[in-house]
Structures are given as C-alpha cells and as structure tokens.
Design a protein around this motif. Sequence first.
Motif, PDB file in Angstrom:
ATOM      1  N   GLN A 178      14.731 -22.112  -8.272  1.00 24.20           N
ATOM      2  CA  GLN A 178      15.145 -21.576  -9.592  1.00 24.20           C
ATOM      3  C   GLN A 178      16.592 -20.860  -9.772  1.00 24.20           C
ATOM      4  OE1 GLN A 178      11.961 -19.428 -11.222  1.00 24.20           O
ATOM      5  NE2 GLN A 178      10.814 -21.435 -11.669  1.00 24.20           N
ATOM      6  N   VAL A 179      17.259 -21.071 -10.505  1.00 26.64           N
ATOM      7  CA  VAL A 179      18.475 -20.407 -10.888  1.00 26.64           C
ATOM      8  C   VAL A 179      18.613 -20.010 -12.266  1.00 26.64           C
ATOM      9  CG1 VAL A 179      19.889 -21.508  -9.103  1.00 26.64           C
ATOM     10  CG2 VAL A 179      19.982 -22.641 -11.391  1.00 26.64           C
ATOM     11  N   LEU A 180      19.460 -19.088 -12.625  1.00 25.74           N
ATOM     12  CA  LEU A 180      19.168 -18.507 -14.010  1.00 25.74           C
ATOM     13  C   LEU A 180      20.863 -18.966 -14.651  1.00 25.74           C
ATOM     14  CD1 LEU A 180      17.899 -15.013 -13.452  1.00 25.74           C
ATOM     15  CD2 LEU A 180      16.875 -17.016 -14.250  1.00 25.74           C
ATOM     16  N   ALA A 181      20.782 -18.957 -15.919  1.00 27.16           N
ATOM     17  CA  ALA A 181      22.046 -19.136 -16.596  1.00 27.16           C
ATOM     18  C   ALA A 181      21.971 -18.539 -18.260  1.00 27.16           C
ATOM     19  CB  ALA A 181      22.414 -20.622 -17.007  1.00 27.16           C
ATOM     20  N   LYS A 182      23.034 -17.893 -18.679  1.00 26.77           N
ATOM     21  CA  LYS A 182      22.897 -17.252 -20.010  1.00 26.77           C
ATOM     22  C   LYS A 182      23.850 -17.764 -20.848  1.00 26.77           C
ATOM     23  CE  LYS A 182      21.543 -12.674 -18.592  1.00 26.77           C
ATOM     24  NZ  LYS A 182      21.873 -11.111 -18.434  1.00 26.77           N
ATOM     25  N   PHE A 183      23.325 -18.023 -21.973  1.00 28.78           N
ATOM     26  CA  PHE A 183      24.086 -18.472 -23.033  1.00 28.78           C
ATOM     27  C   PHE A 183      23.983 -17.732 -24.470  1.00 28.78           C
ATOM     28  CE2 PHE A 183      22.326 -21.828 -20.303  1.00 28.78           C
ATOM     29  CZ  PHE A 183      23.493 -22.739 -20.295  1.00 28.78           C
ATOM     30  N   ASP A 184      25.410 -17.832 -25.238  1.00 26.65           N
ATOM     31  CA  ASP A 184      25.307 -17.195 -26.519  1.00 26.65           C
ATOM     32  C   ASP A 184      24.134 -17.874 -27.602  1.00 26.65           C
ATOM     33  OD1 ASP A 184      26.991 -15.392 -25.727  1.00 26.65           O
ATOM     34  OD2 ASP A 184      28.768 -16.438 -26.227  1.00 26.65           O
ATOM     35  N   ASN A 185      24.227 -19.221 -27.220  1.00 26.04           N
ATOM     36  CA  ASN A 185      23.440 -19.881 -28.402  1.00 26.04           C
ATOM     37  C   ASN A 185      22.827 -20.994 -27.688  1.00 26.04           C
ATOM     38  OD1 ASN A 185      22.254 -21.428 -30.447  1.00 26.04           O
ATOM     39  ND2 ASN A 185      23.788 -20.743 -31.946  1.00 26.04           N
ATOM     40  N   ILE A 186      21.774 -21.517 -27.456  1.00 28.48           N
ATOM     41  CA  ILE A 186      21.177 -22.575 -26.877  1.00 28.48           C
ATOM     42  C   ILE A 186      20.840 -23.707 -27.907  1.00 28.48           C
ATOM     43  CG2 ILE A 186      20.160 -21.344 -24.997  1.00 28.48           C
ATOM     44  CD1 ILE A 186      17.495 -21.553 -26.325  1.00 28.48           C
ATOM     45  N   GLY A 187      20.839 -23.452 -29.220  1.00 31.77           N
ATOM     46  CA  GLY A 187      20.504 -24.643 -30.079  1.00 31.77           C
ATOM     47  C   GLY A 187      19.181 -24.912 -30.164  1.00 31.77           C
ATOM     48  N   GLY A 188      18.723 -26.452 -29.932  1.00 31.42           N
ATOM     49  CA  GLY A 188      17.513 -26.858 -29.970  1.00 31.42           C
ATOM     50  C   GLY A 188      16.859 -27.151 -28.475  1.00 31.42           C
ATOM     51  N   LEU A 189      17.649 -26.393 -27.605  1.00 25.75           N
ATOM     52  CA  LEU A 189      16.888 -26.811 -25.984  1.00 25.75           C
ATOM     53  C   LEU A 189      15.724 -26.125 -25.670  1.00 25.75           C
ATOM     54  CD1 LEU A 189      18.455 -27.686 -23.351  1.00 25.75           C
ATOM     55  CD2 LEU A 189      18.585 -25.215 -22.629  1.00 25.75           C
ATOM     56  N   LYS A 190      14.839 -27.133 -25.216  1.00 26.11           N
ATOM     57  CA  LYS A 190      13.492 -26.952 -25.112  1.00 26.11           C
ATOM     58  C   LYS A 190      13.042 -26.879 -23.643  1.00 26.11           C
ATOM     59  CE  LYS A 190      12.499 -29.510 -29.349  1.00 26.11           C
ATOM     60  NZ  LYS A 190      11.652 -30.818 -29.580  1.00 26.11           N
ATOM     61  N   VAL A 191      11.954 -26.297 -23.521  1.00 29.27           N
ATOM     62  CA  VAL A 191      11.308 -26.237 -22.014  1.00 29.27           C
ATOM     63  C   VAL A 191      11.294 -27.838 -21.376  1.00 29.27           C
ATOM     64  CG1 VAL A 191       9.325 -25.492 -20.546  1.00 29.27           C
ATOM     65  CG2 VAL A 191      10.553 -23.987 -22.452  1.00 29.27           C
ATOM     66  N   ARG A 192      11.269 -28.118 -20.449  1.00 28.68           N
ATOM     67  CA  ARG A 192      11.323 -29.362 -19.767  1.00 28.68           C
ATOM     68  C   ARG A 192      12.575 -30.286 -20.219  1.00 28.68           C
ATOM     69  NH1 ARG A 192       8.619 -30.355 -15.678  1.00 28.68           N
ATOM     70  NH2 ARG A 192       8.629 -32.632 -16.034  1.00 28.68           N
ATOM     71  N   ALA A 193      13.600 -29.718 -20.764  1.00 20.68           N
ATOM     72  CA  ALA A 193      14.604 -30.638 -21.032  1.00 20.68           C
ATOM     73  C   ALA A 193      15.361 -30.798 -19.593  1.00 20.68           C
ATOM     74  CB  ALA A 193      15.657 -29.749 -21.809  1.00 20.68           C
ATOM     75  N   PRO A 194      16.081 -32.111 -19.485  1.00 20.71           N
ATOM     76  CA  PRO A 194      16.723 -32.297 -18.354  1.00 20.71           C
ATOM     77  C   PRO A 194      17.994 -31.763 -18.108  1.00 20.71           C
ATOM     78  CG  PRO A 194      17.095 -34.013 -19.850  1.00 20.71           C
ATOM     79  CD  PRO A 194      16.058 -33.098 -20.650  1.00 20.71           C
ATOM     80  N   VAL A 195      18.121 -31.315 -16.785  1.00 25.05           N
ATOM     81  CA  VAL A 195      19.433 -30.727 -16.314  1.00 25.05           C
ATOM     82  C   VAL A 195      20.097 -31.920 -15.509  1.00 25.05           C
ATOM     83  CG1 VAL A 195      20.565 -29.053 -14.726  1.00 25.05           C
ATOM     84  CG2 VAL A 195      18.412 -28.518 -15.854  1.00 25.05           C
TER      85      VAL A 195
END
Length: 203
Positions: free
Chosen positions: A41-58
């Motif tokens: 697991q790695v972390l990333a911070k965003f100002d706005n994630i929009g409609g990003l959901k859990v289980r979305a692909p990387v």
Amino acid sequence: MDRKLTDLWVGLFVIAGFAALLVLALKAGNLLSFNFSETYQVLAKFDNIGGLKVRAPVKSAGVVVGRVASVGFDDQTYEAVVTLAMDRRYGFPKDSSAKILTSGLLGEQYIGLEPGGDSAKLAEGAKIKSTQSAIVLESLISQFLFSKAAEGKTDSKAADGAAPAGTGIAAPPSLGAPAGSGKADGKSESKASMTSNNNKDSK
C-alpha cells in the motif's frame, strides 16, 4: 410434458437474467475483477478526487497494476487521502507521479501512474508526492460560461464608449492667408503693370 419443458426454459431465462444483473452490479462497483496476488500500500493526496471510487483501477501504460483500497479525508490539510493497493509484481520509482483520469468523456475515473527516474522504489507505506487532481466537468463549464459573460460585458462597454459615426467636430481652418488673397494680389500686380506702361507711353 410440453408444459414442463416450457417451465424449464422460463426458469433458465430467469436465472440468466439474474446472473446478468449480478454481473452489471459487480462491474458498477468495481468488484468484478478479483485479485488474490500480494500487494503493498502507498498513499497519495489530492485536492479533488471527483468521482473516484474504492476498487477503481490503478493503471500504468494502460495496464492495471493496482486498485484503490480506500478513500479518506485529511482534516489538517483538507485534502483527499487515497490508499493504493499496488501489485507486488510491479515496482515503481519513488518519484513517480499519480493523476486521476477518466475513461472516455463520461467513463469511470481511475488513477494513472507515471514512472519517475529514481533508482529507489516505492515501498509499503510510501507516499506519492507528485499528484494531479481530477478535472471536474462542471467546473470547466462554469469557467467557460463566466469567461464568455465577462467578454460580453467588455464588448458592450467598448461599444458604449465609442463615439457615433458622423458626430465628429470639424477641425478649425488653418491660419494661412485669407480666402481670395490670391485674387487680390493678382489685381494689384495687373494695376502696377498698367501704371508702368502708361508712364512709358507718356514719356
């Protein structure tokens, strides 16, 4: 016999319909593809994630290399914290960047990874420092409409400030010789020549 066969076919069609609905539900929730390989697991911070959901692909280069494990909120920096479950088969440089992209115009959102050039790799609990937030379509539309409205106001002010055609004031005449002075000079010269001629005749 025919009735039993008909009931059997109807039952099969009903089961197939329920199976299709289940597949659609799993696909909508990004639960259709299960991955049992080891992850870090790695972390990333965003100002706005929009409609990003859990289980979305990387994805990296179009290949799925992980999934979004969780989405949280940091009340100190007021940013969205996204935890990525990366497949251990794929290692990425420590200075890699992450950005939220969209599949097509109105497709699902996913995280795209751009590999860096550092020799050190991302490890368990590492943080991706270079991130790019999601592009919100509503914000783009509102900015476009606001800019068009501002341009319209500027054009109307410019049109109101311009003087109407044909209302300009004529420039004053130049301070040269008065009109008709050329004719007067000609008359005086002719009179002088006639006088000189008369004097010659009298002599």
